[in-house]
Design an enzyme around this catalytic site. Structure first.
Site: not given
Length: 368
Positions: A140-141
């Site tokens: 997750k970014i």
């Protein structure tokens, strides 16, 4: 299997659980939800891990071992979370295999303190991908301005990405551009595009919370009539943008090489306002090739009384545009709202991360 959730899946929506804990894993609860509630994926975030670590004794043995080894709190939190993510990924591996790598995914977030640092985000994503070492992992970014180039570069390394904290249509289009660029980079780097998956996590309920607060402060009859319209309209217009981008010639060239579309993921689907139907961010956002990641309460509510009547997004774009125009005319500055929500989103995850570190530090001291 629950009929409402089965109908949701048949309508093209993948049901993911927005929660993870060592207790849920060791009791077999996740495997049970896969069977009874059609759960085919898991998302996590710092708030979820902070809550999990604070409850019960499921982590005590590993925390004791880490304390004896004298590892830093930063290293300890990564080893603890990676353990849970690997376990969840292994539990979901049959789904990953049976859906040809589309679902059966588990998401792990980069340190939220890096949200404004491109280079460190890329390095962290690479480290987490190596640490977990599961093909059904997603990193997750956050979709900050600094996160966008990191998303492209990480995808270009053949790493699957869950882009989080998307609020505005403008930022969502930038996220899709980053995805296309990343997949082209992955092709150039010789990666098998069919093994890379990505979702774009479009946050829903937080939009209503902020917009409705402003509408109630404005106080006119016109403003009050618009309460509860912003989030669903925003998400539906996001799906319109998704359809546009993933039917373009640029996309068709990548698809011909095995790339999969970056699916919209409806996040923050737990209803905040008790005046709303508790399943509204599920039943009003049914569209093919999407993901809805639900906290346990929303999953249970949908199973109990959710009414799935087919696609509720197609054919709504004109009405959604009208809702947006009405909100602006009523005095709601949506650009300002979305900027504020992104900043608050980053801040909330940083606060949760620091709370997690503080709690873990205390456990390390107590169990050493």
């Amino acid at each position: 299997m629950n009929n409402a959730l089965k109908a949701l899946s048949e309508a093209g929506v993948s049901v993911w659980l927005d929660d993870i804990s060592r207790e849920r894993l060791r009791t077999g609860n996740l495997a049970e939800l896969m069977s009874t509630h059609n759960v085919v994926g898991v998302t996590s975030n710092p708030t979820i891990f902070d809550k999990a670590l604070a409850e019960g004794d499921a982590y005590d043995e590993q925390v004791h071992d880490l304390a004896v080894r004298g590892v830093s709190v930063d290293e300890a939190v990564r080893l603890l979370t990676a353990y849970d993510i690997r376990w969840a990924a292994d539990t979901l591996r049959p789904v990953y295999d049976s859906t040809d790598r589309v679902d059966g995914r588990v998401s792990l977030e980069v340190d939220p303190r890096l949200a404004r640092e491109t280079e460190r985000t890329v390095a962290e994503a690479k480290a987490l991908w190596w640490l977990v070492d599961r093909p059904n992992l997603m990193i997750k970014i956050p979709a900050t301005a600094e996160g966008l180039p990191a998303i492209t570069r990480v995808l270009g390394m053949g790493i699957s990405v869950n882009v989080t904290l998307i609020f505005s249509l403008e930022r969502y289009r930038q996220v899709m551009d980053a995805y296309l660029e990343g997949m082209e980079l992955a092709r150039t780097n010789g990666h098998d595009l069919s093994r890379i998956q990505s979702v774009a996590s479009f946050f829903v309920s937080r939009v209503d919370s902020e917009v409705d607060k402003r509408l109630k402060a404005i106080g006119t009859d016109e403003a009050k009539a618009l309460v509860g319209t912003a989030a669903v309209a925003n998400a539906r217009l996001a799906y319109q943008a998704y359809e546009e981008v993933f039917s373009s010639k640029e996309w068709e060239a990548l698809a011909a090489r095995g790339a999969a579309p970056q699916r919209p993921l409806w996040a923050s689907t737990g209803v905040k306002d008790p005046a709303f139907e508790d399943t509204r961010y599920v039943t009003e956002l049914v569209a093919r090739n999407t993901v809805n990641t639900m906290p346990q309460a929303t999953l249970d509510a949908t199973a109990d009384h959710g009414e799935i009547t087919g696609n509720t997004v197609l054919g709504t774009y004109q009405a959604a545009q009208a809702d947006f125009a009405a909100l602006e005319n009523a005095g709601v500055n949506l650009t300002e709202v979305f900027a504020l929500l992104e900043e608050e989103g980053v801040t909330k995850f940083v606060d949760s991360w620091e709370s997690l570190l503080k709690g873990l530090s205390a456990k390390l001291d107590a169990l050493s």
